[in-house]
Scaffold this motif. Structure first.
Motif, short mmCIF file in Angstrom:
data_model
loop_
_atom_site.label_atom_id
_atom_site.label_comp_id
_atom_site.label_asym_id
_atom_site.label_seq_id
_atom_site.Cartn_x
_atom_site.Cartn_y
_atom_site.Cartn_z
N LEU A 108 0.82 -1.20 0.00
CA LEU A 108 0.00 0.00 0.00
C LEU A 108 0.86 1.26 0.00
CD1 LEU A 108 -2.87 1.03 -0.03
CD2 LEU A 108 -2.90 0.85 2.44
N MET A 109 1.96 1.24 0.73
CA MET A 109 2.87 2.39 0.74
C MET A 109 3.47 2.61 -0.64
SD MET A 109 4.80 2.20 4.47
CE MET A 109 5.69 0.73 4.07
N ASN A 110 3.95 1.54 -1.27
CA ASN A 110 4.53 1.66 -2.62
C ASN A 110 3.50 2.15 -3.62
OD1 ASN A 110 7.06 0.78 -1.77
ND2 ASN A 110 6.55 -1.36 -2.12
N LEU A 111 2.29 1.60 -3.54
CA LEU A 111 1.21 2.04 -4.42
C LEU A 111 0.93 3.52 -4.24
CD1 LEU A 111 -1.27 1.58 -6.31
CD2 LEU A 111 -2.56 1.21 -4.21
N SER A 112 0.82 3.96 -3.00
CA SER A 112 0.48 5.36 -2.72
C SER A 112 1.48 6.31 -3.37
CB SER A 112 0.43 5.60 -1.21
OG SER A 112 -0.61 4.85 -0.64
#
Length: 182
Positions: A108-112
């Motif tokens: 989720l962090m990478n996606l954000s």
């Protein structure tokens, strides 16, 4: 390659044979619908975004190509912003609710970080059944959907279920908050 912003909604890009050779392309590759040509186009659009703040997200594009000489050509990119497109379509698109689950917070962090600036809606993050669930309100371009699919899975879970049985972690600005603090 030379990128010139003609107006807020129009770019002129000069591409030479040496630009193509640097990317291991030849002119015939551009006439075929292949990944090399697509990659070149999106690299150009991204470079235009960085250099000229030319953001094409949530816009329709018209692409015109014309030869300038035997070893160069010009590409004209015209952006048609959504506010010109039917207001009815806009109302329908902004009402969309998309729910995605992620196995790990790192995904989720990478996606954000990858979609910050590409997605212009609100987002809420929940923890539900050992998964992180992101609810996104607004229109998702095909590009954003493709990026999300690299990290998570589309869900049919309702927000009411998440509010009742899940734990709300970040309300309304989950993507921005994840980028700011992680």
């Amino acid at each position: 390659m030379k990128i010139e912003k003609i107006s807020d909604n129009k770019l002129r890009i000069l591409i030479t044979a040496s630009d193509l050779r640097e990317r291991d392309l030849d002119i015939e590759d551009l006439y075929r619908d292949n990944s090399k040509a697509h990659s070149l186009f999106w690299d150009i659009i991204y470079q235009a975004y960085l250099e000229e703040s030319f953001d094409v997200d949530d816009s329709k594009l018209i692409i015109e190509v014309a030869p300038v000489s035997s070893d160069s050509f010009v590409v004209i990119v015209t952006r048609i912003p959504n506010n010109i497109i039917s207001k009815k379509i806009m109302r329908e698109n902004t009402a969309l609710k998309n729910v995605y689950s992620f196995d790990a917070i790192e995904d989720l962090m990478n996606l954000s970080h990858r979609i910050l600036g590409l997605f212009r809606g609100s987002s809420t993050l929940y923890k539900y059944k050992d998964k992180y669930v992101l609810v996104m309100f607004g229109y998702l371009t095909k590009k954003v959907q493709a990026i999300i699919s690299e990290y998570g899975h589309k869900e049919n879970t309702s927000e009411a279920l998440l509010n009742e049985y899940g734990n709300k972690i970040i309300d309304k600005k989950a993507i921005e908050t994840m980028c700011q603090y992680f």
